[in-house]
Design an enzyme around this catalytic site. Structure first.
Site, PDB file in Angstrom:
ATOM      1  N   LYS A  53       0.837  -1.215   0.000  1.00 57.74           N
ATOM      2  CA  LYS A  53       0.000   0.000   0.000  1.00 57.74           C
ATOM      3  C   LYS A  53       0.866   1.258   0.000  1.00 57.74           C
ATOM      4  O   LYS A  53       0.478   2.274  -0.573  1.00 57.74           O
ATOM      5  CB  LYS A  53      -0.958   0.003   1.184  1.00 57.74           C
ATOM      6  CG  LYS A  53      -2.315  -0.596   0.842  1.00 57.74           C
ATOM      7  CD  LYS A  53      -2.337  -2.083   0.833  1.00 57.74           C
ATOM      8  CE  LYS A  53      -2.496  -2.784  -0.440  1.00 57.74           C
ATOM      9  NZ  LYS A  53      -2.435  -4.236  -0.364  1.00 57.74           N
ATOM     10  N   GLY A 117       9.633 -21.819  15.935  1.00 54.87           N
ATOM     11  CA  GLY A 117       8.952 -22.649  16.918  1.00 54.87           C
ATOM     12  C   GLY A 117       8.640 -24.031  16.365  1.00 54.87           C
ATOM     13  O   GLY A 117       8.195 -24.157  15.230  1.00 54.87           O
ATOM     14  N   ILE A 182      -2.632  -9.691  -6.008  1.00 54.38           N
ATOM     15  CA  ILE A 182      -1.231  -9.254  -6.010  1.00 54.38           C
ATOM     16  C   ILE A 182      -0.836  -8.791  -7.412  1.00 54.38           C
ATOM     17  O   ILE A 182      -0.209  -7.742  -7.586  1.00 54.38           O
ATOM     18  CB  ILE A 182      -0.295 -10.396  -5.547  1.00 54.38           C
ATOM     19  CG1 ILE A 182      -0.530 -10.673  -4.060  1.00 54.38           C
ATOM     20  CG2 ILE A 182       1.175 -10.054  -5.811  1.00 54.38           C
ATOM     21  CD1 ILE A 182       0.344 -11.763  -3.475  1.00 54.38           C
ATOM     22  N   HIS A 443     -23.358  15.416   2.415  1.00 53.80           N
ATOM     23  CA  HIS A 443     -23.263  15.886   1.032  1.00 53.80           C
ATOM     24  C   HIS A 443     -22.233  16.999   0.924  1.00 53.80           C
ATOM     25  O   HIS A 443     -22.213  17.876   1.785  1.00 53.80           O
ATOM     26  CB  HIS A 443     -24.626  16.413   0.573  1.00 53.80           C
ATOM     27  CG  HIS A 443     -24.581  17.001  -0.808  1.00 53.80           C
ATOM     28  ND1 HIS A 443     -24.528  16.210  -1.934  1.00 53.80           N
ATOM     29  CD2 HIS A 443     -24.541  18.291  -1.230  1.00 53.80           C
ATOM     30  CE1 HIS A 443     -24.478  16.995  -3.002  1.00 53.80           C
ATOM     31  NE2 HIS A 443     -24.487  18.260  -2.607  1.00 53.80           N
TER      32      HIS A 443
HETATM   33  P1  FAD Z   1       1.299 -14.267   8.350  1.00 53.21           P
HETATM   34  O1  FAD Z   1       1.032 -12.830   8.308  1.00 53.21           O
HETATM   35  O2  FAD Z   1       1.766 -14.978   7.183  1.00 53.21           O
HETATM   36  O3  FAD Z   1       2.223 -14.509   9.616  1.00 53.21           O
HETATM   37  C1  FAD Z   1       2.752 -15.738   9.917  1.00 53.21           C
HETATM   38  C2  FAD Z   1       4.053 -15.539  10.654  1.00 53.21           C
HETATM   39  O4  FAD Z   1       4.447 -16.788  11.182  1.00 53.21           O
HETATM   40  C3  FAD Z   1       5.206 -15.063   9.798  1.00 53.21           C
HETATM   41  O5  FAD Z   1       5.759 -13.881  10.332  1.00 53.21           O
HETATM   42  C4  FAD Z   1       6.219 -16.192   9.844  1.00 53.21           C
HETATM   43  O6  FAD Z   1       7.562 -15.726   9.903  1.00 53.21           O
HETATM   44  C5  FAD Z   1       5.853 -16.867  11.141  1.00 53.21           C
HETATM   45  N1  FAD Z   1       6.207 -18.283  11.219  1.00 53.21           N
HETATM   46  C6  FAD Z   1       5.891 -19.279  10.362  1.00 53.21           C
HETATM   47  N2  FAD Z   1       6.342 -20.465  10.823  1.00 53.21           N
HETATM   48  C7  FAD Z   1       6.957 -20.204  11.998  1.00 53.21           C
HETATM   49  C8  FAD Z   1       7.599 -21.005  12.963  1.00 53.21           C
HETATM   50  N3  FAD Z   1       7.702 -22.336  12.848  1.00 53.21           N
HETATM   51  N4  FAD Z   1       8.111 -20.392  14.045  1.00 53.21           N
HETATM   52  C9  FAD Z   1       8.022 -19.063  14.213  1.00 53.21           C
HETATM   53  N5  FAD Z   1       7.409 -18.266  13.338  1.00 53.21           N
HETATM   54  C10 FAD Z   1       6.876 -18.824  12.254  1.00 53.21           C
HETATM   55  N6  FAD Z   1      -4.396  -8.937   3.232  1.00 53.21           N
HETATM   56  C11 FAD Z   1      -5.279  -7.942   3.470  1.00 53.21           C
HETATM   57  O7  FAD Z   1      -6.227  -8.142   4.214  1.00 53.21           O
HETATM   58  N7  FAD Z   1      -5.126  -6.704   2.895  1.00 53.21           N
HETATM   59  C12 FAD Z   1      -4.101  -6.430   2.062  1.00 53.21           C
HETATM   60  O8  FAD Z   1      -3.992  -5.314   1.552  1.00 53.21           O
HETATM   61  C13 FAD Z   1      -3.171  -7.459   1.784  1.00 53.21           C
HETATM   62  N8  FAD Z   1      -2.126  -7.220   0.960  1.00 53.21           N
HETATM   63  C14 FAD Z   1      -1.222  -8.214   0.731  1.00 53.21           C
HETATM   64  C15 FAD Z   1      -0.170  -7.957  -0.125  1.00 53.21           C
HETATM   65  C16 FAD Z   1       0.775  -8.934  -0.389  1.00 53.21           C
HETATM   66  C17 FAD Z   1       1.913  -8.637  -1.321  1.00 53.21           C
HETATM   67  C18 FAD Z   1       0.665 -10.204   0.260  1.00 53.21           C
HETATM   68  C19 FAD Z   1       1.690 -11.254   0.016  1.00 53.21           C
HETATM   69  C20 FAD Z   1      -0.392 -10.469   1.111  1.00 53.21           C
HETATM   70  C21 FAD Z   1      -1.345  -9.485   1.348  1.00 53.21           C
HETATM   71  N9  FAD Z   1      -2.438  -9.709   2.181  1.00 53.21           N
HETATM   72  C22 FAD Z   1      -3.353  -8.717   2.404  1.00 53.21           C
HETATM   73  C23 FAD Z   1      -2.648 -11.011   2.849  1.00 53.21           C
HETATM   74  C24 FAD Z   1      -2.164 -10.955   4.311  1.00 53.21           C
HETATM   75  O9  FAD Z   1      -0.815 -10.599   4.327  1.00 53.21           O
HETATM   76  C25 FAD Z   1      -2.377 -12.299   4.982  1.00 53.21           C
HETATM   77  O10 FAD Z   1      -3.722 -12.711   4.839  1.00 53.21           O
HETATM   78  C26 FAD Z   1      -2.047 -12.205   6.465  1.00 53.21           C
HETATM   79  O11 FAD Z   1      -0.729 -11.786   6.658  1.00 53.21           O
HETATM   80  C27 FAD Z   1      -2.273 -13.543   7.161  1.00 53.21           C
HETATM   81  O12 FAD Z   1      -1.964 -13.417   8.495  1.00 53.21           O
HETATM   82  P2  FAD Z   1      -1.478 -14.653   9.385  1.00 53.21           P
HETATM   83  O13 FAD Z   1      -1.307 -14.101  10.757  1.00 53.21           O
HETATM   84  O14 FAD Z   1      -2.375 -15.795   9.179  1.00 53.21           O
HETATM   85  O15 FAD Z   1      -0.069 -15.077   8.792  1.00 53.21           O
HETATM   86  P1  NAI Z   2      -5.072 -14.751  -6.078  1.00 49.72           P
HETATM   87  O1  NAI Z   2      -5.707 -16.011  -5.698  1.00 49.72           O
HETATM   88  O2  NAI Z   2      -5.724 -13.448  -5.758  1.00 49.72           O
HETATM   89  O3  NAI Z   2      -4.844 -14.714  -7.652  1.00 49.72           O
HETATM   90  C1  NAI Z   2      -4.108 -15.683  -8.320  1.00 49.72           C
HETATM   91  C2  NAI Z   2      -4.475 -15.620  -9.785  1.00 49.72           C
HETATM   92  O4  NAI Z   2      -3.575 -16.428 -10.494  1.00 49.72           O
HETATM   93  C3  NAI Z   2      -5.882 -16.115 -10.074  1.00 49.72           C
HETATM   94  O5  NAI Z   2      -6.516 -15.205 -10.906  1.00 49.72           O
HETATM   95  C4  NAI Z   2      -5.634 -17.465 -10.735  1.00 49.72           C
HETATM   96  O6  NAI Z   2      -6.641 -17.818 -11.641  1.00 49.72           O
HETATM   97  C5  NAI Z   2      -4.316 -17.193 -11.421  1.00 49.72           C
HETATM   98  N1  NAI Z   2      -3.516 -18.379 -11.709  1.00 49.72           N
HETATM   99  C6  NAI Z   2      -3.366 -19.499 -10.950  1.00 49.72           C
HETATM  100  N2  NAI Z   2      -2.512 -20.343 -11.544  1.00 49.72           N
HETATM  101  C7  NAI Z   2      -2.096 -19.742 -12.685  1.00 49.72           C
HETATM  102  C8  NAI Z   2      -1.203 -20.097 -13.713  1.00 49.72           C
HETATM  103  N3  NAI Z   2      -0.536 -21.260 -13.683  1.00 49.72           N
HETATM  104  N4  NAI Z   2      -1.002 -19.240 -14.739  1.00 49.72           N
HETATM  105  C9  NAI Z   2      -1.661 -18.047 -14.775  1.00 49.72           C
HETATM  106  N5  NAI Z   2      -2.532 -17.659 -13.823  1.00 49.72           N
HETATM  107  C10 NAI Z   2      -2.730 -18.488 -12.790  1.00 49.72           C
HETATM  108  O7  NAI Z   2      -3.594 -14.835  -5.481  1.00 49.72           O
HETATM  109  P2  NAI Z   2      -2.461 -13.748  -5.334  1.00 49.72           P
HETATM  110  O8  NAI Z   2      -2.719 -12.577  -6.200  1.00 49.72           O
HETATM  111  O9  NAI Z   2      -1.188 -14.491  -5.474  1.00 49.72           O
HETATM  112  O10 NAI Z   2      -2.632 -13.298  -3.840  1.00 49.72           O
HETATM  113  C11 NAI Z   2      -2.543 -14.259  -2.780  1.00 49.72           C
HETATM  114  C12 NAI Z   2      -3.441 -13.895  -1.653  1.00 49.72           C
HETATM  115  O11 NAI Z   2      -2.965 -12.756  -0.973  1.00 49.72           O
HETATM  116  C13 NAI Z   2      -4.837 -13.572  -2.126  1.00 49.72           C
HETATM  117  O12 NAI Z   2      -5.645 -14.708  -1.943  1.00 49.72           O
HETATM  118  C14 NAI Z   2      -5.293 -12.462  -1.268  1.00 49.72           C
HETATM  119  O13 NAI Z   2      -6.216 -12.930  -0.335  1.00 49.72           O
HETATM  120  C15 NAI Z   2      -4.048 -11.980  -0.542  1.00 49.72           C
HETATM  121  N6  NAI Z   2      -3.836 -10.581  -0.924  1.00 49.72           N
HETATM  122  C16 NAI Z   2      -4.763  -9.664  -0.544  1.00 49.72           C
HETATM  123  C17 NAI Z   2      -4.635  -8.353  -0.916  1.00 49.72           C
HETATM  124  C18 NAI Z   2      -5.689  -7.394  -0.528  1.00 49.72           C
HETATM  125  O14 NAI Z   2      -6.524  -7.743   0.285  1.00 49.72           O
HETATM  126  N7  NAI Z   2      -5.673  -6.181  -1.064  1.00 49.72           N
HETATM  127  C19 NAI Z   2      -3.490  -7.879  -1.685  1.00 49.72           C
HETATM  128  C20 NAI Z   2      -2.599  -8.947  -2.068  1.00 49.72           C
HETATM  129  C21 NAI Z   2      -2.772 -10.234  -1.665  1.00 49.72           C
END
Ligand code: FAD
Ligand code: NAI
Length: 464
Positions: A53, A117, A182, A443
């Protein structure tokens, strides 16, 4: 209790884990949170939600300065990109927020243990040489990017989202594999900064699962902004050379192969649960065929005293869903009535304009045979959107045809991610489109488009 004995140990300090830890401490539990990263916040804060973001905002400003100001009578010279400064700002936003969680841990007396862990037995967690025990262990280890066979990630030329948040220079050409959240967010960032970006999507359309009308509008808008799409196409291989990456593509339905060259390839085809080296196999915690930890609906695994929340248990992989689960899980452990309403969890794509989804889509309602009413209102007819100059998109509300209860909402438009929130609240309270329609909205405001869409459900929108 000894220093190494806790009521609750949470493995993973992401939005699920750290929020669960704070809530557990509030409930009076002696709590520890283990994370192998030095900083708290997990994927979301370190390499996900927040850095993406930050870059979306900076790249939006860069694009506005280059193209968006003249229409307002503000003439400026062509902006110059200082990518290093942009990335440093992103890092400092992340740094400040991760320190913020460390502060919250101190304030709430949560013990932060840095290290990997391993659950050695129910009630026992090993971190390096140190053994800890707790009556309740919560697995909150999150997820990692899914791999695409034949496309080897090196985080330089072929990157995951983590590498795409830190490219040292703007690539001339970029291919994004996956037209999901993503792909569109980070594809937008690098397109705005000057890359020629092509998104390759396996399915016939981008953003699978989203409302069909929203997907059509998003595709049109993002194409107009300069993103290229190759839908219904699969990537079958990648060759890396100094001069770039050559991808082999094929129509998803089969057919002639073609090649596509790019300086950088971003693989964004979804994420998979992360449970590596956690010891789950040895202690018999059940996982499904895709590796998600199986829970009973109250976050209990099949092993007594071990619970799981967040991305690692599947469902929407969203930070706020993980947070709600973390809170509900520890409240249930405390004997309270923790609960997550999965029907009212919003999802937002932070492109410009933003895209927000909530509840059922029209396609799902049709498939389920539910009788529904639809109210739609375009931002073109909203006075604030016109004044600001941000008129693309619409609000769409779906309500039960008999009871008028709101069943879903889909917004593409300015600030969609904030606008959706009042409809989330309405759904959470079992509200109707009439409830939203009879609520006063300031508004001029883009939220008036939500009110008008609610009125449109009832056949009485005023401004269209
Ligand atoms: P995580 O955030 O994945 O945290 C898990 C943690 O566990 C990690 O820090 C890892 O190091 C730790 N861990 C794993 N195994 C071990 C172990 N054995 N011992 C100790 N530590 C360990 N979601 C949104 O809602 N809004 C967004 O805008 C958004 N943008 C995203 C953008 C990107 C590029 C990505 C990749 C994801 C995005 N997401 C977004 C998704 C969001 O990041 C995840 O849904 C969220 O982080 C999940 O939270 P979690 O606590 O389940 O796990
Ligand atoms: P995604 O599930 O949103 O999108 C993956 C896309 O890749 C789908 O459209 C799927 O049809 C396509 N795909 C799958 N296999 C493929 C292939 N072999 N070739 C071409 N296309 C293929 O997953 P993404 O974007 O990787 O994000 C992962 C997760 O992270 C999401 O599920 C989302 O929940 C979370 N996320 C959330 C954000 C937010 O809330 N703003 C921002 C970024 C990630």
């Amino acid at each position: 209790m000894t220093d190494n004995a806790f009521d609750v140990i949470i493995i993973g300090g992401g939005p699920g884990g750290y929020v669960a830890a704070i809530r557990a401490a509030q409930l009076g539990f002696k709590t520890a949170c283990v994370d192998k990263r030095d900083t708290l916040g997990g994927t979301c804060l370190n390499v996900g939600c927040i850095p993406s973001k930050a870059l979306l905002q900076s790249s939006h400003l860069f694009e506005e300065a280059g193209h968006g100001l003249a229409a307002h009578g503000v003439n400026v010279a062509a902006p110059k990109l200082d990518l290093k400064a942009m990335l440093a700002r992103k890092d400092s936003v992340v740094g400040d927020l991760t320190k913020g969680i460390a502060f919250l841990f101190k304030k709430n007396k949560v013990t932060h243990i840095v290290g990997e862990g391993v659950i050695t037995a129910p009630g026992h967690v090993q971190v390096g040489k140190d053994a800890y025990n707790a009556k309740h262990i919560i697995i909150a280890t999150g997820s990692e990017p899914a791999a695409l066979p034949g496309v080897e990630v090196d985080e330089k030329q072929i990157v995951t989202s983590t590498g795409a948040l830190d490219l040292p220079k703007v690539p001339k050409t970029m291919v994004v594999i996956g037209g999901g959240v993503i792909g569109l967010e980070l594809g937008s960032v690098w397109r705005r900064l000057g890359a020629d970006v092509t998104v390759v999507e396996f399915l016939p359309a981008i953003l699978p699962g989203m409302d069909g009308e929203v997907v059509k509008q998003a595709t049109r808008t993002l194409k107009k902004q300069g993103l290229n799409f190759k839908t219904g196409t699969k990537v079958t291989g990648a060759k890396t050379a100094k001069s770039g990456v050559t991808l082999t593509l094929e129509p998803a339905a089969g057919g002639d192969a073609e090649t596509l060259k790019a300086d950088v390839v971003l693989v964004a085809i979804g994420r998979r649960p992360f449970t590596d080296k956690l010891g789950l196999g040895d202690i018999g915690v059940a996982m499904d065929a895709r590796g998600f930890v199986t829970t009973d609906g109250h976050f209990k695994t099949n092993v007594a005293g071990i619970y799981a929340i967040g991305d690692v248990i599947g469902g929407a992989m969203l930070a706020h869903k993980a947070e709600e689960e973390g809170i509900a899980c520890v409240e249930l452990i405390a004997g309270q009535a923790g609960h997550v309403n999965y029907g009212a969890i919003p999802g937002v794509v932070y492109t410009h304009p933003e895209i927000a989804a909530l509840g059922k889509t029209e396609e799902t309602l049709k498939a389920e045979g539910v009788a529904y009413s639809v109210g739609k209102f375009p931002f073109m007819a909203n006075s604030r959107a016109r004044a600001v100059g941000d008129t693309e998109g619409f609000v769409k509300i779906l309500a039960d045809a008999k009871t008028d209860r709101v069943l879903g909402a889909h917004i593409i438009g300015p600030g969609a991610g904030e606008l959706i929130q009042e409809i989330v609240l309405a759904m959470e309270f079992g509200g109707s489109s009439e409830d939203i329609a009879r609520t006063s909205h300031a508004h001029p405001g883009t939220a008036e488009a939500v009110k008008e869409a609610a009125l449109a459900c009832l056949g009485r929108a005023i401004h269209v």
